[in-house]
Design a protein around this motif. Structure first.
Motif, PDB file in Angstrom:
ATOM      1  N   GLU A 118       3.448  -7.791   5.842  1.00  0.00           N
ATOM      2  CA  GLU A 118       4.816  -7.883   5.363  1.00  0.00           C
ATOM      3  C   GLU A 118       4.882  -6.692   4.305  1.00  0.00           C
ATOM      4  OE1 GLU A 118       5.784 -11.865   3.955  1.00  0.00           O
ATOM      5  OE2 GLU A 118       4.342 -12.706   5.287  1.00  0.00           O
ATOM      6  N   PRO A 119       6.184  -6.555   4.020  1.00  0.00           N
ATOM      7  CA  PRO A 119       6.494  -5.481   2.835  1.00  0.00           C
ATOM      8  C   PRO A 119       6.284  -6.110   1.465  1.00  0.00           C
ATOM      9  CG  PRO A 119       8.742  -6.362   3.855  1.00  0.00           C
ATOM     10  CD  PRO A 119       7.659  -7.076   4.595  1.00  0.00           C
ATOM     11  N   LYS A 120       5.197  -6.489   1.222  1.00  0.00           N
ATOM     12  CA  LYS A 120       4.907  -6.824  -0.228  1.00  0.00           C
ATOM     13  C   LYS A 120       3.767  -6.333  -0.775  1.00  0.00           C
ATOM     14  CE  LYS A 120       2.525 -11.207   1.320  1.00  0.00           C
ATOM     15  NZ  LYS A 120       2.732 -12.453   1.042  1.00  0.00           N
ATOM     16  N   VAL A 121       3.419  -6.367  -2.245  1.00  0.00           N
ATOM     17  CA  VAL A 121       2.389  -5.887  -2.964  1.00  0.00           C
ATOM     18  C   VAL A 121       1.414  -6.944  -2.977  1.00  0.00           C
ATOM     19  CG1 VAL A 121       1.473  -5.054  -5.110  1.00  0.00           C
ATOM     20  CG2 VAL A 121       3.775  -4.624  -4.358  1.00  0.00           C
ATOM     21  N   ASN A 122       0.275  -6.778  -2.389  1.00  0.00           N
ATOM     22  CA  ASN A 122      -0.906  -7.832  -2.566  1.00  0.00           C
ATOM     23  C   ASN A 122      -1.787  -7.532  -3.786  1.00  0.00           C
ATOM     24  OD1 ASN A 122      -0.310  -9.455   0.152  1.00  0.00           O
ATOM     25  ND2 ASN A 122       0.026  -7.118   0.417  1.00  0.00           N
ATOM     26  N   TYR A 123      -2.237  -8.489  -4.401  1.00  0.00           N
ATOM     27  CA  TYR A 123      -3.209  -8.012  -5.511  1.00  0.00           C
ATOM     28  C   TYR A 123      -4.356  -9.213  -5.184  1.00  0.00           C
ATOM     29  CZ  TYR A 123      -0.741  -4.873  -8.546  1.00  0.00           C
ATOM     30  OH  TYR A 123      -0.209  -3.814  -8.991  1.00  0.00           O
ATOM     31  N   ILE A 124      -5.305  -8.556  -5.431  1.00  0.00           N
ATOM     32  CA  ILE A 124      -6.764  -9.618  -5.315  1.00  0.00           C
ATOM     33  C   ILE A 124      -7.349  -9.751  -6.651  1.00  0.00           C
ATOM     34  CG2 ILE A 124      -8.608 -10.440  -4.048  1.00  0.00           C
ATOM     35  CD1 ILE A 124      -7.612  -8.892  -1.771  1.00  0.00           C
ATOM     36  N   TYR A 125      -7.711 -10.624  -7.367  1.00  0.00           N
ATOM     37  CA  TYR A 125      -8.496 -10.530  -8.542  1.00  0.00           C
ATOM     38  C   TYR A 125      -9.809 -11.119  -8.704  1.00  0.00           C
ATOM     39  CZ  TYR A 125      -4.096  -9.226 -11.056  1.00  0.00           C
ATOM     40  OH  TYR A 125      -2.691  -8.734 -11.594  1.00  0.00           O
ATOM     41  N   GLY A 126     -10.822 -10.372  -9.075  1.00  0.00           N
ATOM     42  CA  GLY A 126     -11.969 -10.895  -9.261  1.00  0.00           C
ATOM     43  C   GLY A 126     -12.723 -10.734 -10.434  1.00  0.00           C
ATOM     44  N   ARG A 127     -13.923 -10.779 -10.685  1.00  0.00           N
ATOM     45  CA  ARG A 127     -14.493 -10.679 -12.032  1.00  0.00           C
ATOM     46  C   ARG A 127     -14.991  -9.225 -12.226  1.00  0.00           C
ATOM     47  NH1 ARG A 127     -19.022 -15.027 -11.826  1.00  0.00           N
ATOM     48  NH2 ARG A 127     -19.962 -13.515 -13.189  1.00  0.00           N
ATOM     49  N   GLY A 128     -14.078  -8.653 -13.063  1.00  0.00           N
ATOM     50  CA  GLY A 128     -14.533  -7.018 -13.344  1.00  0.00           C
ATOM     51  C   GLY A 128     -14.297  -6.282 -12.174  1.00  0.00           C
ATOM     52  N   LEU A 129     -13.517  -6.596 -11.362  1.00  0.00           N
ATOM     53  CA  LEU A 129     -13.153  -6.159 -10.136  1.00  0.00           C
ATOM     54  C   LEU A 129     -11.861  -6.576  -9.625  1.00  0.00           C
ATOM     55  CD1 LEU A 129     -14.579  -4.319  -7.863  1.00  0.00           C
ATOM     56  CD2 LEU A 129     -15.320  -6.339  -7.065  1.00  0.00           C
ATOM     57  N   ARG A 130     -10.972  -5.472  -9.168  1.00  0.00           N
ATOM     58  CA  ARG A 130      -9.705  -6.195  -8.509  1.00  0.00           C
ATOM     59  C   ARG A 130      -9.226  -5.104  -7.357  1.00  0.00           C
ATOM     60  NH1 ARG A 130      -5.422  -3.507 -12.286  1.00  0.00           N
ATOM     61  NH2 ARG A 130      -7.043  -2.393 -13.446  1.00  0.00           N
ATOM     62  N   ALA A 131      -8.507  -5.550  -6.809  1.00  0.00           N
ATOM     63  CA  ALA A 131      -8.003  -4.727  -5.526  1.00  0.00           C
ATOM     64  C   ALA A 131      -6.536  -4.998  -5.149  1.00  0.00           C
ATOM     65  CB  ALA A 131      -8.836  -4.977  -4.163  1.00  0.00           C
ATOM     66  N   GLY A 132      -5.939  -4.055  -4.492  1.00  0.00           N
ATOM     67  CA  GLY A 132      -4.381  -4.398  -3.925  1.00  0.00           C
ATOM     68  C   GLY A 132      -4.243  -3.381  -2.640  1.00  0.00           C
ATOM     69  N   TYR A 133      -3.117  -3.807  -2.201  1.00  0.00           N
ATOM     70  CA  TYR A 133      -2.699  -3.235  -1.243  1.00  0.00           C
ATOM     71  C   TYR A 133      -1.139  -3.434  -0.821  1.00  0.00           C
ATOM     72  CZ  TYR A 133      -3.849  -7.153   1.712  1.00  0.00           C
ATOM     73  OH  TYR A 133      -3.602  -8.578   2.225  1.00  0.00           O
ATOM     74  N   VAL A 134      -0.631  -2.324  -0.518  1.00  0.00           N
ATOM     75  CA  VAL A 134       0.999  -2.411  -0.143  1.00  0.00           C
ATOM     76  C   VAL A 134       1.316  -1.370   1.034  1.00  0.00           C
ATOM     77  CG1 VAL A 134       1.236  -0.779  -2.034  1.00  0.00           C
ATOM     78  CG2 VAL A 134       3.075  -2.131  -1.238  1.00  0.00           C
ATOM     79  N   PRO A 135       2.195  -1.829   1.873  1.00  0.00           N
ATOM     80  CA  PRO A 135       2.738  -0.844   3.095  1.00  0.00           C
ATOM     81  C   PRO A 135       3.463   0.236   2.439  1.00  0.00           C
ATOM     82  CG  PRO A 135       2.910  -3.474   3.611  1.00  0.00           C
ATOM     83  CD  PRO A 135       2.540  -3.263   2.249  1.00  0.00           C
ATOM     84  N   VAL A 136       3.241   1.373   2.854  1.00  0.00           N
ATOM     85  CA  VAL A 136       4.105   2.517   2.452  1.00  0.00           C
ATOM     86  C   VAL A 136       4.851   3.215   3.551  1.00  0.00           C
ATOM     87  CG1 VAL A 136       2.425   3.222   0.547  1.00  0.00           C
ATOM     88  CG2 VAL A 136       2.171   4.038   2.682  1.00  0.00           C
ATOM     89  N   SER A 137       4.480   2.757   4.781  1.00  0.00           N
ATOM     90  CA  SER A 137       5.307   3.474   6.036  1.00  0.00           C
ATOM     91  C   SER A 137       5.057   2.231   7.157  1.00  0.00           C
ATOM     92  CB  SER A 137       5.113   4.952   6.314  1.00  0.00           C
ATOM     93  OG  SER A 137       3.755   4.494   6.938  1.00  0.00           O
ATOM     94  N   PRO A 138       5.813   2.350   8.107  1.00  0.00           N
ATOM     95  CA  PRO A 138       5.315   1.600   9.422  1.00  0.00           C
ATOM     96  C   PRO A 138       3.873   1.671   9.841  1.00  0.00           C
ATOM     97  CG  PRO A 138       7.500   2.809   9.824  1.00  0.00           C
ATOM     98  CD  PRO A 138       6.908   3.204   8.425  1.00  0.00           C
ATOM     99  N   THR A 139       3.392   2.704   9.524  1.00  0.00           N
ATOM    100  CA  THR A 139       1.967   2.871  10.143  1.00  0.00           C
ATOM    101  C   THR A 139       0.837   2.881   8.744  1.00  0.00           C
ATOM    102  OG1 THR A 139       2.158   5.340  10.071  1.00  0.00           O
ATOM    103  CG2 THR A 139       2.623   4.007  12.116  1.00  0.00           C
ATOM    104  N   LYS A 140       1.434   2.976   7.660  1.00  0.00           N
ATOM    105  CA  LYS A 140       0.276   3.481   6.614  1.00  0.00           C
ATOM    106  C   LYS A 140       0.409   2.204   5.485  1.00  0.00           C
ATOM    107  CE  LYS A 140       0.376   8.181   7.289  1.00  0.00           C
ATOM    108  NZ  LYS A 140       0.640   9.438   6.819  1.00  0.00           N
ATOM    109  N   VAL A 141      -0.907   1.876   5.037  1.00  0.00           N
ATOM    110  CA  VAL A 141      -0.939   0.969   3.961  1.00  0.00           C
ATOM    111  C   VAL A 141      -2.063   1.486   2.971  1.00  0.00           C
ATOM    112  CG1 VAL A 141      -1.782  -1.528   3.326  1.00  0.00           C
ATOM    113  CG2 VAL A 141      -0.701  -1.056   5.655  1.00  0.00           C
TER     114      VAL A 141
END
Ligand SMILES: Cc1cc2nc3c(=O)[nH]c(=O)nc-3n(C[C@H](O)[C@H](O)[C@H](O)COP(=O)(O)OP(=O)(O)OC[C@H]3O[C@@H](n4cnc5c(N)ncnc54)[C@H](O)[C@@H]3O)c2cc1C
Length: 326
Positions: A118-141
């Motif tokens: 979906e067209p949204k920003v996704n964050y994942i929070y861990g301990r001393g570590l975090r990640a995220g992903y977001v679509p930037v085009s119909p084929t790329k994230v």
């Protein structure tokens, strides 16, 4: 935007527009942004793969630039946007940017038959570590992983090694993140030590020297925790262009130098607090202590944080570059 724990539990989910009508997030692939800007210029006005090696002020107020390919350029005005390790900033007396204790992996997952998110920003929070992903085009994230490290470690360029290291950090995290890393094309993967430079008044050199001026990361490297470094570089460009256009139309050397000083004082008010704020936010988000992380996940993010004030910095308006009615 959705924020989750490493175990996949939702901490918070919201729409930017619900927080503030002016809010929106635009995720743009760097290559597309650069091509769009370059396409506005006359053909052959950019010289690629030409590394600046030396800079000399000549007697007549011009600046001589010497490049690694043996070419030289005598410039009336130099706008230095040569990034976080800027040789021009060094020449102007700026210190090296400071490592803040975390590094980031980045990449672009490629889905030949269309990405499934979906067209949204996704964050994942861990301990001393975090990640995220977001679509930037119909084929790329776009994805990133930010982790604590006492030192930047050795420079690694091998994409296979980088993918392996990135996956190792999040091996028990939601599967879509691991898939994104696997689906990233080699040339999109990188590891960057995060750095910044605080422009203390009176201690930092001025942003310009004679007819040379710094723009973007070359002047004010900031950590990416607010997603504002590139945005601020674009704002710099708009404001500097407006001031310079004004000065050039007045036609004197001193008006160009005055335009640089006016650009510096206007921009400093925006970028100095943002650099500090980005640094503080990064330190809070990279906490490792389990008790603190539990309080963050169970109380601060779901119940306490008011999003409006946190996102307020994104409402900056640098006004149009030119008046379309003239
Ligand atoms: C992990 C991470 C995530 C980020 N996320 C965001 C985000 O979400 N939003 C955002 O707005 N910003 C983000 N940023 C910040 C953003 O990438 C930078 O602020 C932005 O790229 C700065 O643009 P710039 O043009 O000043 O410098 P750069 O993009 O670094 O460009 C500098 C250019 O100068 C060239 N150069 C360097 N040295 C020389 C030399 N000697 N001779 C000739 N050319 C030279 C380089 O090759 C390069 O092309 C992020 C940064 C990182 C590290």
């Amino acid at each position: 935007m959705e924020i989750r724990t490493a175990e996949g539990n939702e901490l918070r989910s919201f729409k930017f527009k619900d927080e503030d009508q002016n809010q929106e997030v635009r995720a743009v692939e760097r290559r597309i942004l650069l091509e769009s800007l370059a396409n506005q210029l006359p053909p052959d006005s950019i010289r690629f793969s030409s590394k600046l090696e030396n800079i000399i002020t000549t007697g007549n107020g011009k600046t001589l630039l010497e490049f690694g390919d043996g070419k030289q350029l005598l410039a009336k005005i130099v706008i230095a946007c040569d990034g976080v390790r800027s040789p021009i900033a060094k020449w102007m007396g700026f210190s090296e940017p400071k490592y803040v204790g975390h590094c980031a992996f980045r990449g672009l997952g490629f889905y030949l038959n269309g990405q499934p998110f979906e067209p949204k920003v996704n964050y994942i929070y861990g301990r001393g570590l975090r990640a995220g992903y977001v679509p930037v085009s119909p084929t790329k994230v776009y994805w990133f992983i930010c982790y604590n490290s006492p030192s930047p470690g050795p420079k690694v360029m091998d994409p296979v090694a980088l993918k392996k290291q990135a996956k190792e950090l999040v091996r028990k995290w939601p599967e879509e993140l691991l898939n994104l890393i696997d689906l990233s094309q080699d040339e999109t993967i990188s590891k960057t030590p995060l750095v910044d430079r605080w422009l203390w008044p009176g201690l930092s050199p001025p942003a310009s020297k004679h007819r040379v001026v710094l723009v973007g990361d070359a002047w004010h490297p900031m950590t990416p925790n607010l997603g504002q470094g590139g945005c601020c570089a674009l704002e710099d460009a708009v404001i500097l262009a407006r001031k310079l256009a004004d000065a050039i139309s007045h036609g004197s050397d001193s008006s160009v130098e005055a335009a640089f000083r006016s650009y510096e004082s206007e921009r400093w008010l925006r970028i100095f607090p943002l650099t500090i704020r980005a640094n503080v936010v990064g330190s809070l988000l990279q906490w490792e202590n389990p008790v603190v992380c539990s309080a963050r996940n169970n109380i601060v993010i779901p119940k306490l944080v008011r999003l409006g004030p946190i996102l307020e910095h994104t409402n900056f308006d640098c006004e149009p570059l030119y008046d379309a009615n003239i």
